[in-house]
Design a protein around this motif. Structure first.
Motif, PDB file in Angstrom:
ATOM      1  N   LEU A  19       0.833  -1.201   0.000  1.00  0.00           N
ATOM      2  CA  LEU A  19       0.000   0.000   0.000  1.00  0.00           C
ATOM      3  C   LEU A  19       0.867   1.250   0.000  1.00  0.00           C
ATOM      4  N   ASP A  20       1.925   1.253   0.816  1.00  0.00           N
ATOM      5  CA  ASP A  20       2.860   2.383   0.821  1.00  0.00           C
ATOM      6  C   ASP A  20       3.476   2.568  -0.568  1.00  0.00           C
ATOM      7  N   GLY A  21       3.855   1.451  -1.198  1.00  0.00           N
ATOM      8  CA  GLY A  21       4.488   1.516  -2.502  1.00  0.00           C
ATOM      9  C   GLY A  21       3.566   2.066  -3.574  1.00  0.00           C
ATOM     10  N   VAL A  22       2.325   1.602  -3.589  1.00  0.00           N
ATOM     11  CA  VAL A  22       1.353   2.098  -4.565  1.00  0.00           C
ATOM     12  C   VAL A  22       1.107   3.589  -4.339  1.00  0.00           C
ATOM     13  N   ALA A  62      10.081   1.553  -0.528  1.00  0.00           N
ATOM     14  CA  ALA A  62       8.807   1.995  -1.064  1.00  0.00           C
ATOM     15  C   ALA A  62       7.817   0.871  -1.172  1.00  0.00           C
ATOM     16  N   GLY A  63       8.012  -0.093  -0.442  1.00  0.00           N
ATOM     17  CA  GLY A  63       6.992  -1.021  -0.122  1.00  0.00           C
ATOM     18  C   GLY A  63       6.612  -2.139  -1.007  1.00  0.00           C
ATOM     19  N   ALA A  64       7.457  -2.721  -1.721  1.00  0.00           N
ATOM     20  CA  ALA A  64       7.046  -3.878  -2.487  1.00  0.00           C
ATOM     21  C   ALA A  64       7.511  -5.149  -1.818  1.00  0.00           C
ATOM     22  N   VAL A 119      10.560   3.302  -8.784  1.00  0.00           N
ATOM     23  CA  VAL A 119      10.535   4.346  -7.765  1.00  0.00           C
ATOM     24  C   VAL A 119      11.621   5.391  -8.016  1.00  0.00           C
ATOM     25  N   SER A 120      12.332   5.295  -9.142  1.00  0.00           N
ATOM     26  CA  SER A 120      13.398   6.256  -9.445  1.00  0.00           C
ATOM     27  C   SER A 120      12.799   7.638  -9.686  1.00  0.00           C
ATOM     28  N   LEU A 121      13.589   8.653  -9.360  1.00  0.00           N
ATOM     29  CA  LEU A 121      13.127  10.022  -9.587  1.00  0.00           C
ATOM     30  C   LEU A 121      12.831  10.260 -11.061  1.00  0.00           C
ATOM     31  N   ALA A 122      13.670   9.698 -11.944  1.00  0.00           N
ATOM     32  CA  ALA A 122      13.475   9.899 -13.379  1.00  0.00           C
ATOM     33  C   ALA A 122      12.099   9.404 -13.823  1.00  0.00           C
ATOM     34  N   LEU A 123      11.715   8.221 -13.368  1.00  0.00           N
ATOM     35  CA  LEU A 123      10.421   7.680 -13.770  1.00  0.00           C
ATOM     36  C   LEU A 123       9.282   8.452 -13.115  1.00  0.00           C
ATOM     37  N   ARG A 172       0.230  -2.206 -12.900  1.00  0.00           N
ATOM     38  CA  ARG A 172       0.631  -3.228 -13.858  1.00  0.00           C
ATOM     39  C   ARG A 172       2.153  -3.370 -13.942  1.00  0.00           C
ATOM     40  N   GLU A 173       2.853  -2.260 -14.148  1.00  0.00           N
ATOM     41  CA  GLU A 173       4.285  -2.329 -14.422  1.00  0.00           C
ATOM     42  C   GLU A 173       5.119  -2.505 -13.162  1.00  0.00           C
ATOM     43  N   ALA A 174       4.713  -1.871 -12.062  1.00  0.00           N
ATOM     44  CA  ALA A 174       5.507  -1.966 -10.833  1.00  0.00           C
ATOM     45  C   ALA A 174       5.134  -3.180 -10.003  1.00  0.00           C
ATOM     46  N   PHE A 175       3.850  -3.519  -9.980  1.00  0.00           N
ATOM     47  CA  PHE A 175       3.406  -4.578  -9.071  1.00  0.00           C
ATOM     48  C   PHE A 175       2.830  -5.799  -9.773  1.00  0.00           C
ATOM     49  N   GLY A 176       2.702  -5.736 -11.093  1.00  0.00           N
ATOM     50  CA  GLY A 176       2.308  -6.918 -11.848  1.00  0.00           C
ATOM     51  C   GLY A 176       0.888  -7.400 -11.640  1.00  0.00           C
ATOM     52  N   PHE A 177      -0.033  -6.500 -11.292  1.00  0.00           N
ATOM     53  CA  PHE A 177      -1.421  -6.921 -11.118  1.00  0.00           C
ATOM     54  C   PHE A 177      -2.023  -7.291 -12.466  1.00  0.00           C
TER      55      PHE A 177
END
Length: 312
Positions: free
Chosen positions: A16-19, A95-97, A112-116, A134-139
């Motif tokens: 949840l923190d990561g999202v 960042a919580g994954a 979680v990079s600043l660039a992204l 989708r891209e960070a957590f693969g749901f």
């Protein structure tokens, strides 16, 4: 309140923190959203919730979308360049994954990079939500569709647009942490020494410097090109080195960054995008509101490990 409710929520809090952070780019906003998700979870009829993780991610994502829509107008009127709030990922949970294999962790670090995060600011709230989930957590698309109350076909279209947009704008950077840290430290040495030639050897020809000053002193416009960026850094570096600042390399947003402190308090953050052995972008964050949380995150007791700019 049962102990089970707290235990279940804490089990899923890292996701949840990561999202929330990836959606909002600010630690305080993410914490507010996760706290509101907790209040809703504690008041819910939990006996009817078959999949707590899915329920909590759905609530958190919807709250983050609402918050992002609220803050968009303030960010558009922001004085200077709005940059995400730096997050300590080396000395605090990243960042919580969930921790997975090397490839999964690399993907989560990049997400979680600043660039992204800077690129994600240009997406609509719905596109950003789809991309993050989708891209960070693969749901799965079907689960994202349920979360956003959209059809799966609509979610796939949102995902395609977001992915293309990010691919067009996201800078590429070297992922080897050793190489990035080495270049970051060389960058610090050249900047504090006012070594223009040394800086120019490290900067890509089309390097850009972005700064988020808040009320602090820093450029309010993007600086383009190695010559201009190098001359700016060579001019201000010695001033920083003689201003009772201490520098040390810390891990922020999944990569090495320079944290400058004054009397134990965060003063500035310098983060670099590195590709091909050269600095492609420099991010300077001086907004006090975005640095205050780093005092606790990186530990004031470690000041002695820093590198003083004075006397170099």
């Amino acid at each position: 309140m049962t102990a089970d409710a707290t235990e279940v929520f804490e089990e899923h809090r890292p996701v949840l923190d990561g999202v929330a952070y990836r959606m909002l780019g600010r630690v305080a906003d993410a914490e507010d959203v996760v706290q509101e998700a907790w209040l809703r979870w504690s008041a819910a009829d939990r006996a009817r919730v078959r999949e707590p993780r899915g329920y909590l991610v759905r609530v958190t994502t919807r709250l983050a979308i609402d918050r992002l829509r609220q803050v968009r107008s303030r960010r558009e009127a922001y004085v200077g360049t709005w940059l995400p709030e730096p997050l300590a990922t080396g000395l605090a949970p990243a960042a919580g994954a969930d921790h997975g294999d090397g490839a999964e962790r690399a993907m989560l670090t990049e997400s979680v990079s600043l660039a992204l995060l800077v690129v994600l600011e240009s997406l609509s709230p719905l596109e950003r939500a789809v991309f993050v989930l989708r891209e960070a957590f693969g749901f799965p698309f079907a689960e994202i569709a349920g979360t956003l109350e959209r059809s799966e076909a609509a979610v796939r279209q949102l995902a395609g647009r977001a992915r293309r947009h990010v691919a067009e704008r996201k800078p590429r950077f070297d992922v080897d942490p050793g190489l990035r840290r080495d270049l970051t430290e060389r960058f610090l040495e050249a900047a504090v020494d006012g070594d223009l030639d040394g800086l120019l050897r490290l900067l890509a020809p089309d390097v850009r410097l972005f700064s988020d000053p808040g009320e602090a002193k820093a450029p309010r416009r993007i600086i383009d090109g190695a010559d201009k960026v190098g001359r700016f850094l060579a001019a201000v570096g010695p001033q920083a080195g003689n201003a009772a600042l201490r520098f040390r390399c810390v891990e922020l947003n999944g990569g090495p960054a320079l944290l400058a402190t004054r009397e134990g308090r965060p003063d500035s953050v310098f983060a670099l995008d590195v590709a091909g052995g050269l600095v492609q972008a420099v991010y300077v964050i001086r907004n006090p509101d975005k640095l205050a949380h780093l005092h606790a995150a990186v530990g004031a007791g470690e000041e002695g490990a820093g590198t003083s700019g004075a006397g170099r």
